[in-house]
Design a protein around this motif. Structure first.
Motif, PDB file in Angstrom:
ATOM      1  N   ILE A  57       0.838  -1.208   0.000  1.00 53.94           N
ATOM      2  CA  ILE A  57       0.000   0.000   0.000  1.00 53.94           C
ATOM      3  C   ILE A  57       0.870   1.255   0.000  1.00 53.94           C
ATOM      4  O   ILE A  57       0.574   2.226  -0.705  1.00 53.94           O
ATOM      5  N   GLU A  58       1.939   1.251   0.760  1.00 56.72           N
ATOM      6  CA  GLU A  58       2.841   2.420   0.772  1.00 56.72           C
ATOM      7  C   GLU A  58       3.439   2.663  -0.607  1.00 56.72           C
ATOM      8  O   GLU A  58       3.492   3.799  -1.085  1.00 56.72           O
ATOM      9  N   THR A  61       0.700   3.898  -3.002  1.00 59.16           N
ATOM     10  CA  THR A  61       0.372   5.294  -2.709  1.00 59.16           C
ATOM     11  C   THR A  61       1.406   6.228  -3.314  1.00 59.16           C
ATOM     12  O   THR A  61       1.058   7.239  -3.935  1.00 59.16           O
ATOM     13  N   ALA A  62       2.673   5.903  -3.173  1.00 62.99           N
ATOM     14  CA  ALA A  62       3.735   6.732  -3.752  1.00 62.99           C
ATOM     15  C   ALA A  62       3.698   6.685  -5.280  1.00 62.99           C
ATOM     16  O   ALA A  62       3.810   7.725  -5.940  1.00 62.99           O
ATOM     17  N   ALA A  65       0.610   8.672  -6.756  1.00 58.98           N
ATOM     18  CA  ALA A  65       0.376  10.004  -6.187  1.00 58.98           C
ATOM     19  C   ALA A  65      -0.048  11.030  -7.236  1.00 58.98           C
ATOM     20  O   ALA A  65      -0.802  11.948  -6.939  1.00 58.98           O
ATOM     21  N   GLU A  70      -9.283   8.817  -9.073  1.00 61.43           N
ATOM     22  CA  GLU A  70      -9.289   8.003  -7.861  1.00 61.43           C
ATOM     23  C   GLU A  70      -8.883   6.569  -8.202  1.00 61.43           C
ATOM     24  O   GLU A  70      -9.074   6.106  -9.314  1.00 61.43           O
ATOM     25  N   TRP A  71      -8.332   5.886  -7.225  1.00 62.67           N
ATOM     26  CA  TRP A  71      -7.973   4.482  -7.384  1.00 62.67           C
ATOM     27  C   TRP A  71      -8.354   3.717  -6.132  1.00 62.67           C
ATOM     28  O   TRP A  71      -8.526   4.291  -5.067  1.00 62.67           O
ATOM     29  N   GLU A  72      -8.506   2.416  -6.309  1.00 62.69           N
ATOM     30  CA  GLU A  72      -8.878   1.553  -5.200  1.00 62.69           C
ATOM     31  C   GLU A  72      -8.037   0.283  -5.245  1.00 62.69           C
ATOM     32  O   GLU A  72      -7.534  -0.097  -6.299  1.00 62.69           O
ATOM     33  N   ARG A  94      -5.452   5.021   6.000  1.00 62.30           N
ATOM     34  CA  ARG A  94      -5.119   5.542   4.674  1.00 62.30           C
ATOM     35  C   ARG A  94      -6.279   6.314   4.085  1.00 62.30           C
ATOM     36  O   ARG A  94      -7.432   5.984   4.295  1.00 62.30           O
ATOM     37  N   GLU A  95      -5.928   7.329   3.309  1.00 63.43           N
ATOM     38  CA  GLU A  95      -6.943   8.036   2.543  1.00 63.43           C
ATOM     39  C   GLU A  95      -7.006   7.419   1.159  1.00 63.43           C
ATOM     40  O   GLU A  95      -6.820   8.078   0.160  1.00 63.43           O
ATOM     41  N   ALA A  96      -7.233   6.142   1.140  1.00 63.67           N
ATOM     42  CA  ALA A  96      -7.352   5.397  -0.114  1.00 63.67           C
ATOM     43  C   ALA A  96      -8.533   4.459   0.029  1.00 63.67           C
ATOM     44  O   ALA A  96      -8.943   4.119   1.130  1.00 63.67           O
TER      45      ALA A  96
END
Length: 195
Positions: A57-58, A61-62, A65, A70-72, A94-96
């Motif tokens: 996930i990290e 996210t990077a 960015a 939007e993505w899921e 997370r804001e995901a």
């Protein structure tokens, strides 16, 4: 692999409790996460990948960015370890849009293929990507991989470990390498533009 999905635009729904078990994750709206039109769905079949969830996930996210949309992430989980709990902990921070579909023992129809099928059924994005949960598929290549599908120049894109600076590293044993090379050979014979 990325696939473009035709049809109406849908919102990323991640963070919802769509599990066959008693596990629950709070919806993103309840956590103050804005949920927009979903451009990209990343389906991640997992089996005992608890230690890989957070780094995946990290890195996603990077890598995503600067994605315009939007993505899921949809974890389709066949684990007997703490993977579902780790997904919930990560999703809560997370804001995901992160969704967990845990398939308990006895309800894991179709193995890996069934997990991918279930992930596609849950996916809301215009483009759907399948990615291994063991970090063998580098998230950093996703923007370039999906760019042709996002731009409408391709209906199907596929990543290959043999392209660019890739290689067979990480394949466990000679049998996996033979299967990988055979699939590459078959793709080149059937899809002319893949050569």
């Amino acid at each position: 692999m990325g696939i473009r999905v035709a049809g109406a635009q849908k919102r990323c729904l991640g963070g919802t409790a769509m599990t066959m078990s008693t596990f629950a994750v709070q919806a993103p709206e309840a956590r103050g996460v804005s949920v927009g039109i979903c451009l990209l769905s990343i389906v991640v079949p997992t089996r005992n990948e608890a230690s890989n969830v957070r780094p995946l996930i990290e890195r996603l996210t990077a890598a995503l960015a600067h994605l315009e949309g939007e993505w899921e992430v949809i974890f389709v989980d066949d684990s007997d370890d703490t993977t579902p709990e780790v997904v919930a902990a990560v999703a809560g921070k997370r804001e995901a849009a992160i969704t967990l579909w845990h398939r308990p023992l006895g309800r894991r129809d179709g193995g890996l293929g069934g997990a991918v099928r279930d992930g596609f059924a849950l996916a809301r994005g215009d483009v759907i990507v399948v990615m291994d949960g063991d970090l063998q598929h580098p998230p950093e290549v996703l923007p370039a991989l999906v760019a042709p599908a996002v731009a409408g120049r391709a209906d199907l894109v596929a990543g290959s470990r043999y392209g660019g600076s890739g290689g067979a590293g990480g394949l466990s044993g000679p049998w996996r390498r033979v299967i990988s090379r055979s699939a590459k050979w078959l793709a080149h014979r059937t899809v002319v533009r893949s050569r």
